[in-house]
Design an enzyme around this catalytic site. Structure first.
Site, PDB file in Angstrom:
ATOM      1  CB  SER A  79      -0.915   0.002   1.232  1.00 23.65           C
ATOM      2  OG  SER A  79      -1.828  -1.067   1.167  1.00 23.65           O
ATOM      3  CE  LYS A  97      -5.496  -0.758   1.836  1.00 24.76           C
ATOM      4  NZ  LYS A  97      -4.234  -1.482   2.001  1.00 24.76           N
ATOM      5  CE  LYS A 119       1.722   1.972   4.904  1.00 22.13           C
ATOM      6  NZ  LYS A 119       1.213   1.136   3.769  1.00 22.13           N
TER       7      LYS A 119
END
Length: 297
Positions: free
Chosen positions: A98, A173, A241
């Site tokens: 990701s 995502k 993150k």
């Protein structure tokens, strides 16, 4: 011919169970990771060890990356002894990390300039989904490369969707993570409100599950909040993150994301106060700390 030989780079919380599932499915697996323990575990199960990303990638049908963040993907792909230095190059690379969509686009441009097809395919489902082989896979890249990856995605996930060119998987995502973060925050606030109002949060969940407020997040995270169970399925520091990457991508796209901005600050505060390794359901702790009470009955 469908792919048979796989180089897998990055055996962390997500990567290790994904690699195990591929090994169990009969693929010829070579692995590389910074930490020796997971490598030893996979080698004991029949995988081969590689001393570098380049060695892991050399000549493979497919190379899979599952790394913590954008700088890691750039280093493994473009840095010294990285995938682009493999001799011979692999046939295809898929980065399931990701990371920022712009970074995926840069890596794809470099890889494809050298004749190496590149797909970004981040996942949703956390460690439980990785273990069960039930991840949701969001891909960006060439349609023919996505088709080649189909058999691998069937082992790793319950769904795989080609969302557009390289970087599109990462953008989807991040949209997923925006929705998840806001949803967890809303569930935590609602259950804390219920508890402060003298209600049993378990009954509240039962009552609302069948209506519009019902969701996969409610089903997965409300029980953890009610039990005060913060054992990680997906760590809060990783969620931070992802939200940082979402804000960076939103700035690039000139997209207003006020809710994501606020929830990201709650997550950042919790991470800075010692909750980094807890499940992202622990977003609920922010409200509990302000209220001086818990959701748990």
């Amino acid at each position: 011919m469908p792919p048979r030989s796989i180089g897998f780079i990055g055996l962390g919380v997500m990567g290790k169970p994904m690699a195990k599932n591929l090994l169990a499915a009969g693929y010829d697996l070579t692995v590389h990771s910074r930490s020796p323990g997971p490598v030893d575990e996979l080698v004991a199960g029949g995988a081969r060890r590689a001393p570098s990303a380049a060695a892991c990638a050399a000549g493979q049908d497919v190379v899979i990356l599952m790394l913590p963040d954008s700088p890691d993907s750039e280093l493994v792909m473009l840095g010294p002894s990285g995938v682009l230095e493999a001799d011979p190059l692999p046939a295809l690379v898929v980065d399931m990390s990701s990371i920022q969509p712009g970074v995926s686009r840069r890596i794809a441009a470099r890889a494809e300039a050298g004749g190496l097809p590149f797909v970004d395919a981040p996942v949703s489902g956390g460690e439980p989904g990785a273990i069960a082989g039930e991840l949701a896979i969001m891909a960006g890249g060439p349609a023919d490369a996505f088709e080649v990856l189909g058999p691998l995605f069937e082992v790793l996930g319950k769904s795989a969707v080609l969302c557009g060119p390289a970087g599109a998987g990462g953008a989807v995502k991040l949209a997923n993570q925006m929705i998840v973060a806001a949803n967890i925050q809303a569930v935590g606030e609602a259950l804390l409100f219920a508890a402060r109002s003298g209600l049993d949060p378990r009954v509240v969940v039962k009552a609302i599950r069948g209506g519009l407020a019902g969701s996969a997040v409610l089903d997965a995270k409300a029980p953890k909040m009610i039990a005060g169970d913060w054992a990680p399925g997906f760590r809060l520091e990783l969620h931070l993150k992802d939200l940082d990457n979402a804000l960076a991508a939103a700035r690039e796209a000139s997209a207003p994301v006020p809710v994501t901005t606020v929830v990201r600050q709650f997550v950042k505060t919790l991470v800075e106060n010692g909750h980094a390794a807890e499940d992202h359901a622990a977003i609920a702790r922010y409200g509990e700390q302000i209220a001086g009470s818990t959701i748990a009955p």
